[in-house]
Design an enzyme around this catalytic site. Structure first.
Site, PDB file in Angstrom:
ATOM      1  N   GLU A   1      54.669  22.009 -14.911  1.00 54.84           N
ATOM      2  CA  GLU A   1      53.885  23.243 -14.804  1.00 54.84           C
ATOM      3  C   GLU A   1      54.616  24.384 -14.102  1.00 54.84           C
ATOM      4  O   GLU A   1      54.209  24.817 -13.019  1.00 54.84           O
ATOM      5  CB  GLU A   1      52.556  22.956 -14.087  1.00 54.84           C
ATOM      6  CG  GLU A   1      51.666  22.001 -14.857  1.00 54.84           C
ATOM      7  CD  GLU A   1      50.313  21.765 -14.168  1.00 54.84           C
ATOM      8  OE1 GLU A   1      50.118  22.226 -13.031  1.00 54.84           O
ATOM      9  OE2 GLU A   1      49.472  21.097 -14.776  1.00 54.84           O
TER      10      GLU A   1
ATOM     11  N   GLU B   1      49.051  15.573 -18.927  1.00 56.60           N
ATOM     12  CA  GLU B   1      47.973  15.505 -17.927  1.00 56.60           C
ATOM     13  C   GLU B   1      46.671  15.950 -18.571  1.00 56.60           C
ATOM     14  O   GLU B   1      46.650  16.935 -19.312  1.00 56.60           O
ATOM     15  CB  GLU B   1      48.213  16.452 -16.738  1.00 56.60           C
ATOM     16  CG  GLU B   1      49.217  15.988 -15.733  1.00 56.60           C
ATOM     17  CD  GLU B   1      49.358  16.976 -14.568  1.00 56.60           C
ATOM     18  OE1 GLU B   1      48.410  17.738 -14.289  1.00 56.60           O
ATOM     19  OE2 GLU B   1      50.434  16.980 -13.952  1.00 56.60           O
TER      20      GLU B   1
HETATM   21  O1  IFM Z   1      46.758  17.954  -9.174  1.00 54.17           O
HETATM   22  C1  IFM Z   1      47.243  18.818 -10.159  1.00 54.17           C
HETATM   23  C2  IFM Z   1      48.632  18.412 -10.590  1.00 54.17           C
HETATM   24  O2  IFM Z   1      49.512  18.381  -9.515  1.00 54.17           O
HETATM   25  C3  IFM Z   1      49.172  19.404 -11.599  1.00 54.17           C
HETATM   26  N1  IFM Z   1      48.247  19.604 -12.675  1.00 54.17           N
HETATM   27  C4  IFM Z   1      46.862  19.848 -12.358  1.00 54.17           C
HETATM   28  C5  IFM Z   1      46.345  18.802 -11.374  1.00 54.17           C
HETATM   29  C6  IFM Z   1      44.883  19.091 -11.025  1.00 54.17           C
HETATM   30  O3  IFM Z   1      44.738  20.334 -10.444  1.00 54.17           O
END
Ligand code: IFM
Length: 452
Positions: free
Chosen positions: A163, A355
């Site tokens: 990210e 994710e």
């Molecule tokens: O916890 C975070 C993660 O570190 C990166 N993506 C989003 C998740 C939830 O906010």
């Protein structure tokens, strides 16, 4: 029809969020260690010093994963655990930790998927300009060299950065994440360019060091839009909003994936370089253009857009009272249909959801169990949409639920729980929630449980 036979079901975590901080055991500080010390920076004034104490409990956690039927685990490496000042001297104990963790996962029949950077920049690198320093991509490549030489025979897939939109957008634009800076547009674009170069150089090193045919990719936020209706005009508006950009936004996916997949910036970015203080060097775009083997995307929600009167995409407000997670993020399962569909059309690589999940305020019920029906419902809905994308011709290759266990949710501290496994932070006792057992059955049935 089920999910593809070789579909990868997994869970994800990140070093700073679960391990406990390296600086307490001979490693270095990261920008998060320093940021957490700032009054008011973290909602509950907490930090990642101990977190889930995974550094000391990784064997127990591997055994738990096995018990829960988990076959793929996405973890991140802490750069300052391995190189306390970001470059130069290696902390052997830090590197050994990951060496042992990977072996332990394999012993338990779990494939490791490694992210090289999930936001814990070494503090010493920050002192040298961090993402604004043109040399950071070389330092990142050196770090990649060390870890890929050590682990490059056993990791199933590698992701360079997690990210970039968030670690730059929140860390360097709004300042709500570490290191808490607020930069202007030119600097943000320069930091983005250096992050892209870090991906490129790191992918080159990985490609020359890995010996087991592992796949290489990365995991940006899969920022995408959902059409407000089935009309061709609204679908086209959502496609445009997802795949094109006409002004700078650190969040926009083409800013990140066009250079990586095609070796070019979107036109509006090329225009910005013309008047920028910073200039990319000759050859940078070739370095950045390291095409991933899969299209990684972290997707949690998406806005709805329609074709506006002038033909431009127009974002619609979400309806009053719609389902939202504890973050107030809207529950929009269709993001896992439209995002993958649009991404596949443009970038043409198998899609891995690196994710997806939700934060809740889970607690042990009077029967001692942790009932989290909303999580099961949320994941079911999102998985069905991802499966629908597959039915419509998108190559869908994997899904990593965020997260294996409750953990340190950055500036929100410990108040939001994203885990399939509940963590009592006082005792470090782990208790699988209902969703963990349900996910075990999802994996065991290759997704059929979620589809029926
Ligand atoms: O916890 C975070 C993660 O570190 C990166 N993506 C989003 C998740 C939830 O906010």
């Amino acid at each position: 029809m089920s999910f593809p036979a070789d579909f990868r079901w997994g869970v994800a975590t990140a070093s700073y969020q679960i391990e406990g901080s390296p600086y307490l055991v001979g490693g270095g500080h990261s920008v998060w260690d320093m940021f957490c010390k700032r009054p008011g920076a973290i909602h509950d004034a907490s930090n990642g010093d101990v977190a889930c104490d995974h550094f000391n409990r990784y064997r127990e956690d591997c055994a738990l994963m096995k018990e829960l039927g988990i076959e793929n685990y996405r973890l991140s490496l802490s750069w300052p655990r391995i190189l306390p000042t970001g470059r130069g001297t290696i902390d052997q104990a830090g590197l050994d930790f990951y060496d042992n963790l990977i072996d332990c996962l394999l012993e338990h029949g779990i494939d490791p998927h490694v992210t090289l950077f999930h936001w814990d920049t070494p503090y010493d690198i920050y002192l040298q300009g961090s993402w604004l320093n043109a040399d950071i991509s070389k330092w990142f490549a050196d770090y990649t060299e060390i870890v890929s030489k050590k682990l490059g025979d056993r990791v199933a897939s590698w992701m360079t950065l997690n990210e970039p939109q968030v670690f730059l957008g929140l860390g360097y634009e709004t300042g709500s994440h570490a290191p808490g800076d607020k930069l202007g547009q030119q600097e943000l674009l320069w930091a983005s360019h250096n992050a892209l170069l870090a991906h490129g150089r790191s992918a080159q090193v990985l490609r020359s060091n890995i010996t087991n045919g592992a796949q290489i990719g990365w995991a940006p936020v899969g920022v995408c839009s959902i059409p407000a209706s089935d009309s061709a005009a609204d679908i086209e508006a959502a496609r445009k909003a997802t795949l094109e950009m006409d002004s700078f936004s650190i969040w926009s996916l083409p800013l990140w994936n066009d250079p990586v997949f095609f070796g070019t910036y979107p036109e509006c970015i090329n225009k910005l370089w013309e008047t920028s203080y910073y200039k990319p060097a000759e050859g940078d775009m070739q370095i950045i253009n390291q095409v991933p083997d899969f299209f990684g995307a972290n997707i949690y929600n998406a806005p709805r857009v329609r074709a506006g009167a002038d033909g431009k995409p127009e974002v619609l407000p979400h309806p009053q009272g719609m389902a939202r997670t504890i973050y107030h993020w809207p529950v929009t399962p269709e993001a896992l249909y439209w995002g993958p569909k649009f991404f596949y059309e443009k970038y043409g690589k198998p899609i891995v959801i690196t994710e997806n999940g939700l934060g809740l305020s889970d607690w042990p019920h009077v029967d001692g169990k942790i009932h989290d029906p909303q999580r099961i419902d949320f994941l079911t809905r999102y998985m069905r949409e991802f499966h629908r994308a597959g039915q419509d011709g998108v190559e869908i290759a994997g899904y990593f639920q965020w997260s294996l266990m409750d953990n340190f949710e950055w500036n929100e501290g410990y108040r939001f729980r994203f885990g399939l496994v509940y963590v009592d932070y006082e005792t470090q006792v782990r208790t699988p929630k209902d969703s963990a057992y349900w996910y075990r059955d999802v994996i065991g049935s290759n997704g059929d449980i979620a589809l029926s």
